[in-house]
Design a protein around this motif. Structure first.
Motif, PDB file in Angstrom:
ATOM      1  N   ARG A 215       9.662  -4.223  33.026  1.00  0.00           N
ATOM      2  CA  ARG A 215       9.148  -5.584  32.869  1.00  0.00           C
ATOM      3  C   ARG A 215       7.658  -5.589  32.557  1.00  0.00           C
ATOM      4  NH1 ARG A 215      13.301  -8.416  31.333  1.00  0.00           N
ATOM      5  NH2 ARG A 215      14.950  -8.596  32.905  1.00  0.00           N
ATOM      6  N   GLU A 216       6.917  -4.733  33.190  1.00  0.00           N
ATOM      7  CA  GLU A 216       5.485  -4.680  32.920  1.00  0.00           C
ATOM      8  C   GLU A 216       5.204  -4.231  31.481  1.00  0.00           C
ATOM      9  OE1 GLU A 216       3.749  -3.668  37.397  1.00  0.00           O
ATOM     10  OE2 GLU A 216       4.084  -2.048  35.944  1.00  0.00           O
ATOM     11  N   GLY A 217       6.089  -3.408  30.928  1.00  0.00           N
ATOM     12  CA  GLY A 217       5.907  -2.952  29.551  1.00  0.00           C
ATOM     13  C   GLY A 217       5.980  -4.068  28.534  1.00  0.00           C
ATOM     14  N   GLU A 218       6.630  -5.186  28.892  1.00  0.00           N
ATOM     15  CA  GLU A 218       6.712  -6.310  27.971  1.00  0.00           C
ATOM     16  C   GLU A 218       5.378  -7.028  27.813  1.00  0.00           C
ATOM     17  OE1 GLU A 218       9.906  -8.909  28.916  1.00  0.00           O
ATOM     18  OE2 GLU A 218      11.344  -7.284  29.272  1.00  0.00           O
ATOM     19  N   LEU A 219       4.423  -6.738  28.681  1.00  0.00           N
ATOM     20  CA  LEU A 219       3.091  -7.335  28.569  1.00  0.00           C
ATOM     21  C   LEU A 219       2.154  -6.496  27.706  1.00  0.00           C
ATOM     22  CD1 LEU A 219       2.602  -8.331  32.316  1.00  0.00           C
ATOM     23  CD2 LEU A 219       3.169  -9.867  30.427  1.00  0.00           C
ATOM     24  N   LEU A 220       2.591  -5.300  27.323  1.00  0.00           N
ATOM     25  CA  LEU A 220       1.746  -4.380  26.568  1.00  0.00           C
ATOM     26  C   LEU A 220       2.064  -4.457  25.073  1.00  0.00           C
ATOM     27  CD1 LEU A 220       1.912  -1.293  28.950  1.00  0.00           C
ATOM     28  CD2 LEU A 220       0.148  -3.072  28.848  1.00  0.00           C
ATOM     29  N   PRO A 221       1.139  -3.997  24.208  1.00  0.00           N
ATOM     30  CA  PRO A 221       1.399  -4.006  22.764  1.00  0.00           C
ATOM     31  C   PRO A 221       2.565  -3.091  22.387  1.00  0.00           C
ATOM     32  CG  PRO A 221      -0.938  -3.709  23.226  1.00  0.00           C
ATOM     33  CD  PRO A 221      -0.218  -3.548  24.534  1.00  0.00           C
ATOM     34  N   GLU A 222       3.167  -3.356  21.237  1.00  0.00           N
ATOM     35  CA  GLU A 222       4.241  -2.553  20.679  1.00  0.00           C
ATOM     36  C   GLU A 222       3.837  -2.064  19.299  1.00  0.00           C
ATOM     37  OE1 GLU A 222       8.246  -4.005  20.828  1.00  0.00           O
ATOM     38  OE2 GLU A 222       7.728  -5.477  22.385  1.00  0.00           O
ATOM     39  N   ILE A 223       4.207  -0.853  18.992  1.00  0.00           N
ATOM     40  CA  ILE A 223       3.948  -0.272  17.671  1.00  0.00           C
ATOM     41  C   ILE A 223       5.272   0.218  17.115  1.00  0.00           C
ATOM     42  CG2 ILE A 223       2.691   1.468  16.364  1.00  0.00           C
ATOM     43  CD1 ILE A 223       0.622   1.538  18.584  1.00  0.00           C
ATOM     44  N   GLN A 224       5.565  -0.143  15.883  1.00  0.00           N
ATOM     45  CA  GLN A 224       6.787   0.314  15.257  1.00  0.00           C
ATOM     46  C   GLN A 224       6.544   0.576  13.775  1.00  0.00           C
ATOM     47  OE1 GLN A 224       9.634  -2.777  15.888  1.00  0.00           O
ATOM     48  NE2 GLN A 224       8.787  -4.131  14.305  1.00  0.00           N
ATOM     49  N   LEU A 225       7.321   1.479  13.247  1.00  0.00           N
ATOM     50  CA  LEU A 225       7.245   1.854  11.837  1.00  0.00           C
ATOM     51  C   LEU A 225       8.449   1.263  11.135  1.00  0.00           C
ATOM     52  CD1 LEU A 225       5.327   3.591  10.075  1.00  0.00           C
ATOM     53  CD2 LEU A 225       6.973   5.468  10.337  1.00  0.00           C
ATOM     54  N   ARG A 226       8.187   0.468  10.079  1.00  0.00           N
ATOM     55  CA  ARG A 226       9.266  -0.219   9.365  1.00  0.00           C
ATOM     56  C   ARG A 226       9.313   0.294   7.927  1.00  0.00           C
ATOM     57  NH1 ARG A 226      11.770  -5.011  10.420  1.00  0.00           N
ATOM     58  NH2 ARG A 226      10.184  -5.473  12.004  1.00  0.00           N
ATOM     59  N   GLY A 227      10.429   0.854   7.519  1.00  0.00           N
ATOM     60  CA  GLY A 227      10.634   1.312   6.152  1.00  0.00           C
ATOM     61  C   GLY A 227      11.692   0.478   5.464  1.00  0.00           C
ATOM     62  N   ARG A 228      11.407   0.079   4.210  1.00  0.00           N
ATOM     63  CA  ARG A 228      12.347  -0.790   3.484  1.00  0.00           C
ATOM     64  C   ARG A 228      12.495  -0.285   2.063  1.00  0.00           C
ATOM     65  NH1 ARG A 228      14.553  -5.898   3.538  1.00  0.00           N
ATOM     66  NH2 ARG A 228      14.763  -6.912   1.503  1.00  0.00           N
ATOM     67  N   LEU A 229      13.734  -0.193   1.621  1.00  0.00           N
ATOM     68  CA  LEU A 229      14.069   0.214   0.263  1.00  0.00           C
ATOM     69  C   LEU A 229      15.040  -0.808  -0.303  1.00  0.00           C
ATOM     70  CD1 LEU A 229      13.929   2.317  -2.044  1.00  0.00           C
ATOM     71  CD2 LEU A 229      15.891   3.467  -0.967  1.00  0.00           C
ATOM     72  N   SER A 230      14.660  -1.420  -1.473  1.00  0.00           N
ATOM     73  CA  SER A 230      15.510  -2.439  -2.079  1.00  0.00           C
ATOM     74  C   SER A 230      15.651  -2.183  -3.565  1.00  0.00           C
ATOM     75  CB  SER A 230      14.928  -3.839  -1.842  1.00  0.00           C
ATOM     76  OG  SER A 230      13.656  -3.962  -2.466  1.00  0.00           O
ATOM     77  N   ALA A 231      16.752  -2.629  -4.133  1.00  0.00           N
ATOM     78  CA  ALA A 231      17.021  -2.475  -5.562  1.00  0.00           C
ATOM     79  C   ALA A 231      17.834  -3.661  -6.043  1.00  0.00           C
ATOM     80  CB  ALA A 231      17.759  -1.169  -5.826  1.00  0.00           C
ATOM     81  N   GLY A 232      17.591  -4.055  -7.302  1.00  0.00           N
ATOM     82  CA  GLY A 232      18.327  -5.165  -7.879  1.00  0.00           C
ATOM     83  C   GLY A 232      18.643  -4.918  -9.337  1.00  0.00           C
ATOM     84  N   ARG A 233      19.730  -5.452  -9.798  1.00  0.00           N
ATOM     85  CA  ARG A 233      20.150  -5.340 -11.195  1.00  0.00           C
ATOM     86  C   ARG A 233      20.496  -6.728 -11.714  1.00  0.00           C
ATOM     87  NH1 ARG A 233      18.195  -1.272 -10.251  1.00  0.00           N
ATOM     88  NH2 ARG A 233      18.930   0.879 -10.578  1.00  0.00           N
ATOM     89  N   GLU A 234      19.950  -7.021 -12.948  1.00  0.00           N
ATOM     90  CA  GLU A 234      20.224  -8.271 -13.657  1.00  0.00           C
ATOM     91  C   GLU A 234      19.907  -9.484 -12.788  1.00  0.00           C
ATOM     92  OE1 GLU A 234      24.092  -8.387 -15.324  1.00  0.00           O
ATOM     93  OE2 GLU A 234      23.861  -6.503 -16.413  1.00  0.00           O
TER      94      GLU A 234
END
Length: 403
Positions: A215-234
């Motif tokens: 519960r105490e950890g919810e008061l502290l900052p969070e760091i996360q790495l987000r990777g995104r790969l997208s592709a589209g056709r027509e």
């Protein structure tokens, strides 16, 4: 498509939906018309890897580990309870069988005594009062034998409930338990250290401590790495293609949570205090159970020694009273009283032996040694650690190891 005649310039008409889900566009002019149809396709994959969660991940894993340990000791406590119930059910049937036999023998002895008393009454050696005394004692013995048989039927029903089958017609005499503590102080020390209830309460307290950290950890900052790969056709026009990739480090700092997390931290701390008090209560309960079992076992040992001497003396006294009654030195009432005294001593000895065995096993349970492995039972032992290892690092799956 809309039709147009010569001399009309429609210009750019814009995209509109065709049958089949595609997009079409038309360009008109003096030279004619061009039409194209597209089928848009688009997809994306996103992966989020937490780097720091305020210590919640580590604390959550440790809390779960302590909860697993607590449940293991509760399983062991259940095993001890089942075995103690089985011992108690066995000894109850053994005791009631012995009491039925003693009462049957007493009834037969009083029946012979009544017949002999009637014969002596017919020849004028004794009075009608002596015959009535013998008849009264025989009726009482018959009532006690019926009551003993009722208790035996009840004990058999409990045995069937606990063991799962009917008891044998003649149970063997119980054997003394080995490996009991040498003193009350040693028994209390072993109970406070090894009793599964105390151990489970200790791990519950540790799990509650880790929950406070979560519960105490919810008061502290969070760091996360987000990777995104997208592709589209027509997605725009026929033949168009788009691709994109990104890796972003995100830092989330809690600023205001309307007091929710703060209240949850206080709640977790109060639960931790509760678990601490429950551990102390469990320790005191185990201490009390140990003292009670020790005193019952010690007193039953002393009772057995005294009752054995009483039974031997009562048998000698009964033989002497019978001989004196044969020569007129004793009355029929004296013989009946001595027979009743012998029966009471024999029944008390049987009950003391039952209490001795049950108390010794209860003492084993209090010090945490009433398990199948400690008793050396010829059974298949269940090891919960095997199931734990089988699912410890599983990421998915619905089956359990025992299936």
């Amino acid at each position: 498509m809309a039709a147009h005649g010569p001399g009309h310039d429609l210009g750019w008409q814009g995209p509109f939906l065709q049958r089949g889900g595609g997009f079409a566009s038309g360009v008109g002019g003096s030279g004619g018309r061009v039409q194209e149809t597209t089928t848009p396709r688009q997809g994306a994959i996103e992966i989020v890897q937490p780097l720091y969660r305020g210590g919640r991940t580590v604390a959550g894993v440790e809390r779960a580990e302590n909860e697993v340990q607590a449940q293991r000791f509760r399983l062991e406590n259940t095993e001890q309870t089942v075995l103690l119930d089985a011992v108690t059910a066995y000894m109850d049937v053994w005791r009631d069988m012995a009491e039925v036999r003693l009462n049957e023998n007493n009834e037969q002895r009083l029946q012979r005594q009544l017949e002999a008393t009637r014969q002596r009454f017919e020849v004028g050696e004794i009075t009608r009062t002596d015959v009535a005394l013998a008849e009264s004692r025989l009726a009482g013995a018959r009532a006690e034998r019926i009551a003993a048989e009722g208790r035996l039927r009840s004990s058999r029903a409990v045995f069937r409930e606990v063991i799962g089958r009917e008891p044998a017609k003649d149970l063997s005499a119980p054997e003394a338990v080995d490996g009991l503590p040498e003193s009350l102080a040693a028994a209390i020390s072993q109970a406070e250290e090894n009793n599964p209830s105390v151990q489970a309460a200790a791990f519950d307290e540790r799990a509650a401590e880790r929950q406070v950290r979560v519960r105490e950890g919810e008061l502290l900052p969070e760091i996360q790495l987000r990777g995104r790969l997208s592709a589209g056709r027509e997605t725009s026009f026929a033949g168009s293609a788009t691709e994109s990739a990104s890796i972003v480090a995100e830092v989330t700092i809690p600023i205001y949570q309307a007091g929710l997390v703060s209240s949850q931290v206080r709640e977790a701390k109060q639960v931790n205090n509760q678990r601490r008090m429950e551990r102390e209560v469990s320790r005191r309960n185990v201490r009390q159970e140990t003292v009670t079992a020790w005193e019952e076992w010690s007193s039953s040992q002393a009772q057995i020694t005294s009752l054995q001497s009483q039974v031997e003396a009562a048998e000698v006294a009964l033989e002497g009273v019978r001989q004196e009654n044969a020569v007129g030195a004793r009355t029929v009432l004296d013989v009946l009283d001595q027979e009743q005294e012998l029966l009471d001593a024999q029944v008390s000895l049987v009950r003391a032996r039952r209490e001795d065995i049950v108390a010794s096993f209860r003492l084993l349970s209090a010090i945490g040694r009433l398990t199948a492995s400690d008793l050396g039972l010829d059974v298949d032992y269940y090891d919960p650690r095997e199931d734990y290892k089988a699912v410890r690092d599983s990421w998915f799956g619905l089956s359990v190891p025992s299936e």
